[in-house]
Design an enzyme around this catalytic site. Structure first.
Site, mmCIF file in Angstrom:
data_model
loop_
_atom_site.group_PDB
_atom_site.id
_atom_site.type_symbol
_atom_site.label_atom_id
_atom_site.label_comp_id
_atom_site.label_asym_id
_atom_site.label_seq_id
_atom_site.Cartn_x
_atom_site.Cartn_y
_atom_site.Cartn_z
ATOM 1 N N ASP A 49 -45.138 -19.904 -4.516
ATOM 2 C CA ASP A 49 -45.681 -19.074 -3.746
ATOM 3 C C ASP A 49 -46.487 -18.795 -4.201
ATOM 4 O OD1 ASP A 49 -42.833 -18.761 -3.371
ATOM 5 O OD2 ASP A 49 -42.153 -17.265 -4.470
ATOM 6 N N GLU A 230 -38.927 -20.036 5.750
ATOM 7 C CA GLU A 230 -39.739 -18.280 5.597
ATOM 8 C C GLU A 230 -41.465 -18.824 5.092
ATOM 9 O OE1 GLU A 230 -37.064 -18.706 1.968
ATOM 10 O OE2 GLU A 230 -38.183 -20.287 1.213
#
Length: 350
Positions: A49, A230
């Site tokens: 991420d 997401e």
């Protein structure tokens, strides 16, 4: 980090050698060439991420913490290639966040932006597959740990979610509109990607604002069930706002089906549509980056974009290295725009 078009690569023999690359840097060449960069090196594993920013002549990357050892990962590079580790911006998960999310071990999915005279670092705290989550904000005057002005100040909670609610408060991404408005996109699974207007004085939701859904998976289309979408990131380019999201499942090594999709809208609030005109609220999204079954780096996802000073756009993300037992690895590629104005990925280091 929830429960979660292939790029053209120059043949290896045509890639510039590292010695040549360093020589070009020394004579004043740009920090990255137009097409293919040398392979990334240094502290690039593990990475989940990531997000990218530049301060002065150095690049900084921030990413999810390392399983109870480092709360939040920070790295620095002079050239987008060689990366070294830095201290975590936050020494531990803030007490208020641990109280809100018992059992949390790491800080997840940070986002970094320069706002006024400070850097705003949004982060999330959760536990895998759960909806009890919070997004927080920390700020600092500089990113350089050696500066006398260095030091992060935690500003507390921004958004929270609870089991049974409409959304999951993780994966934040700050964005600005062309009128100077400030926004936060976020979300993972459940009701998908959310957007909320921010108070520019605090970096938290503006009084009276509503959280709205701007993208979700269509019923029955998500791999393995559930709303597998997401990690939003919004880019302003060419008169459009571009919403990049991750589809399907991360965190399974080389078996990860994670990949990037994109849609666009004239307003930052949407409606976002893909290249075929399908609404992202109904599962739309044009493939931006997806690995093949024989590619070395699988499951590319959770992207951020940096527009550098020379106007070049870089896509940062993570992927799983099939030649290193599926290690989650830092990846950076050029993001370009085709003749119809749509983004595509070019020159991913291999």
């Amino acid at each position: 980090m929830g429960p979660l078009g292939r790029c053209s690569i120059m043949p290896r023999a045509q890639k510039p050698g590292r010695a040549l690359w360093l020589a070009l840097l020394l004579i004043g060449a740009a920090p990255a060439p137009d097409k293919v960069t040398p392979p990334l090196s240094g502290d690039i594993v593990p990475t989940h991420d990531p997000v990218l920013i530049r301060e002065g002549d150095r690049y900084y990357a921030y990413s999810t913490g390392q399983r109870g050892r480092v709360p939040l990962v920070a790295r620095r590079s002079p050239d987008l290639i060689q990366w070294t580790a830095l201290p975590s911006p936050l020494a531990a998960i803030p007490g208020w966040a641990l109280a809100a999310v018992p059992g949390a071990r790491d800080i997840w999915a940070p986002d970094i932006s320069r706002v006024g005279g400070r850097y705003w670092l949004y982060y999330s705290v959760s536990t895998f597959g759960k909806q009890r989550s919070v997004i927080g904000l920390a700020t600092a005057a500089t990113l350089d740990p050696a500066s006398p002005h260095y030091g992060w100040r935690d500003e507390g909670m921004v958004v929270a979610s609870q089991e049974g609610g409409a959304f999951n408060a993780i994966d934040p991404a700050f964005a600005r509109d062309r009128q100077g408005g400030q926004w936060l996109a976020f979300g993972s699974f459940w009701d998908g990607i959310q957007l909320v207007r921010l108070d520019p004085r605090t970096g938290k939701p503006a009084s009276g604002t509503k959280i709205r859904t701007i993208a979700r998976r269509a019923a029955g289309e998500s791999e393995g069930g559930g709303n597998a979408i997401e990690a939003p990131f919004i880019v302003d380019h060419g008169g459009w706002y571009w919403l990049i999201v991750s589809f399907d499942r991360c965190c399974r090594g080389v078996k990860s089906s994670y990949h990037l999709r994109v849609g666009r809208a004239r307003s930052i609030e949407g409606p976002y549509r893909d290249r075929e005109g399908r609404a992202m609220l109904d599962g739309g999204g044009t493939v931006l980056l997806q690995a093949g079954a024989t590619d070395r780096y699988r499951g590319p996802g959770h992207a951020g974009v940096l527009r550098d000073r020379d106007g070049r756009d870089y896509l940062i993300h993570h992927a799983y290295d099939a030649e290193a037992d599926g290690a989650s690895t830092l990846r950076i590629a050029r993001l370009r725009w085709d003749s119809q104005g749509w983004p595509f990925v070019e020159g991913e280091a291999s």
